[in-house]
Motif scaffolding. Structure first.
Motif, PDB file in Angstrom:
ATOM      1  N   PHE A 152       0.821  -1.312  -0.244  1.00  0.00           N
ATOM      2  CA  PHE A 152       0.147   0.032  -0.520  1.00  0.00           C
ATOM      3  C   PHE A 152       1.446   1.277  -0.077  1.00  0.00           C
ATOM      4  O   PHE A 152       0.941   2.221  -1.062  1.00  0.00           O
ATOM      5  CB  PHE A 152      -1.312   0.183   1.620  1.00  0.00           C
ATOM      6  CG  PHE A 152      -1.775   1.401   1.149  1.00  0.00           C
ATOM      7  CD1 PHE A 152      -3.065   0.520   0.311  1.00  0.00           C
ATOM      8  CD2 PHE A 152      -2.091   2.711   1.556  1.00  0.00           C
ATOM      9  CE1 PHE A 152      -4.074   1.457   0.497  1.00  0.00           C
ATOM     10  CE2 PHE A 152      -2.779   3.619   1.790  1.00  0.00           C
ATOM     11  CZ  PHE A 152      -4.198   2.798   0.656  1.00  0.00           C
ATOM     12  N   GLU A 210      -9.604   3.858   1.793  1.00  0.00           N
ATOM     13  CA  GLU A 210      -8.841   2.956   1.439  1.00  0.00           C
ATOM     14  C   GLU A 210      -7.704   2.123   2.251  1.00  0.00           C
ATOM     15  O   GLU A 210      -7.665   1.348   2.485  1.00  0.00           O
ATOM     16  CB  GLU A 210      -8.095   3.116   0.652  1.00  0.00           C
ATOM     17  CG  GLU A 210      -9.241   3.724  -0.581  1.00  0.00           C
ATOM     18  CD  GLU A 210      -8.535   3.171  -2.569  1.00  0.00           C
ATOM     19  OE1 GLU A 210      -7.780   2.403  -2.170  1.00  0.00           O
ATOM     20  OE2 GLU A 210      -9.378   3.438  -2.990  1.00  0.00           O
ATOM     21  N   ARG A 214      -8.262  -2.193   3.297  1.00  0.00           N
ATOM     22  CA  ARG A 214      -6.955  -2.785   3.389  1.00  0.00           C
ATOM     23  C   ARG A 214      -6.613  -3.529   4.389  1.00  0.00           C
ATOM     24  O   ARG A 214      -6.272  -4.883   4.895  1.00  0.00           O
ATOM     25  CB  ARG A 214      -5.788  -2.195   2.233  1.00  0.00           C
ATOM     26  CG  ARG A 214      -4.366  -2.507   1.950  1.00  0.00           C
ATOM     27  CD  ARG A 214      -5.327  -3.518   0.800  1.00  0.00           C
ATOM     28  NE  ARG A 214      -5.631  -2.848  -0.088  1.00  0.00           N
ATOM     29  CZ  ARG A 214      -4.821  -2.596  -1.146  1.00  0.00           C
ATOM     30  NH1 ARG A 214      -3.514  -2.700  -0.996  1.00  0.00           N
ATOM     31  NH2 ARG A 214      -4.699  -1.461  -2.363  1.00  0.00           N
TER      32      ARG A 214
END
Length: 360
Positions: A152, A210, A214
């Protein structure tokens, strides 16, 4: 998704019920970053900082005025200095070359850090420990810290620093990355209103959502799968005498990265080749282990004559009842039963051994 929302509510103090009021002994802390066109890295850096109790109510001050920045408790992506003791986290200065590995020698990543990576490097474990209610130095936080950086944050670091994913000309354009989507929240060049404040708030919400999604996935799906894959590896000789076939009776859990890491950690003498698992319809799949974590190539694709053939035609061709399909690339196939899928795996292994004998 519900779990991610609960994590976000806990982090931002928006859970059900009024809850205890936090004392406010003084003015809210201030997080400084630059104004004007914004990017994914400082949006994520500001969001992450606000997950820390000390900055939960912080005001984000967007400016390039040195006097205003000097009044901020922490400054990211602007100011031309990296000084963690004073909480200054810029990466644009010529002297800055830091990576995760240079700051934390126990980590392998050498990508130059952006402001997002700097904040994550210094505060990521503390943030994850607070969100998950786990010890900061415990195995859960350690595993998720590494996973979230590699899958990420590092991408955001690399894109912001202009580091290409691979050498040479890419085969196709990637235009929907998180960094690209944040970029599209800036005013267009010909918009009458060039104010970026509202867009930056939307960018923080986007990257924050996000990040939380995640984290929730890695915590609740990816991490529990590791134990299942490890147990399957230990039982692999009960599936097939070759030890090259893995069976995941619980279904297609996230297994690929766990296979690569566990092969090394358990020092397997021979690499795994094929994985069996049931699909959601109760049929079975046989899938090749990829040649690597970032490639579409297979270690052992299913036989070439089977590829692109389906159903009864495939069953007759292979001599195996219940065949459903084999993908055109050979990376995966299906059978109506476990026994049929296992036989497809065994025939694939036999083909490999036959080719080896012919080549010898």
């Amino acid at each position: 998704m519900r779990s991610a929302l609960r994590l976000m509510a806990a982090a931002t103090g928006t859970g059900a019920g009024p809850g205890p009021k936090r004392p406010r002994p003084g003015p809210a802390p201030r997080i400084g970053t630059h104004d004007g066109t914004f990017h994914c890295d400082e949006a994520l850096a500001c969001y992450l900082l606000r997950l820390l109790p000390r900055y939960r109510d912080a005001e984000v001050v967007r400016t390039r005025d040195p006097q205003r920045l000097a009044q901020c408790d922490v400054v990211v992506d602007v100011g031309g200095e990296y000084d963690p003791e004073r909480h200054r986290y810029d990466h644009h200065q010529r002297s800055f070359t830091q990576s995760m590995r240079s700051l934390r020698p126990d980590k392998p990543w050498t990508t130059k850090l952006s402001s997002a990576g700097l904040v994550y490097c210094h505060f990521g474990s503390q943030i994850l420990a607070g969100l998950l209610g786990q010890p900061e130095d415990g195995p859960v936080v350690t595993a998720l810290y590494d996973k979230l950086y590699e899958n990420f944050v590092e991408e955001i670091d690399a894109i912001d620093n202009g580091i290409a994913q691979a050498e040479g000309e890419p085969r196709y354009a990637l235009t929907t990355t998180l960094s690209a989507r944040v970029g599209h929240l800036n005013p267009r060049w010909n918009d009458p209103d060039q104010d970026t404040e509202a867009g930056f708030k939307r960018a923080m919400e986007l990257v924050g959502g996000e990040f939380m999604d995640r984290l929730d996935y890695y915590h609740r799906a990816w991490l529990p799968a590791r134990a299942l894959v490890e147990e399957a590896i230990r039982q692999r000789f009960e599936v097939d005498a070759s030890g090259a076939v893995l069976e995941l009776p619980q279904g297609g859990c996230p297994w690929k990265e766990h296979v690569f890491s566990l092969e090394q950690e358990l020092a397997l003498p021979d690499p795994l080749q094929l994985v069996l698992f049931p699909d959601r319809n109760g049929q079975w799949r046989v899938q090749s282990v990829p040649a690597g974590p970032h490639t579409f190539q297979s270690r052992l694709p299913l036989p070439e004559p089977w590829r692109g053939v389906r159903d009864e035609a495939l069953s007759q061709l292979a001599g195996i009842p219940g065949c459903v399909f084999v993908h055109a690339s050979g990376f995966i196939g299906g059978n109506r039963t476990r026994e049929g899928a296992l036989e497809m795996a065994r025939r694939t292994l036999a083909q490999r051994h036959g080719e080896g004998t012919q080549n010898g």
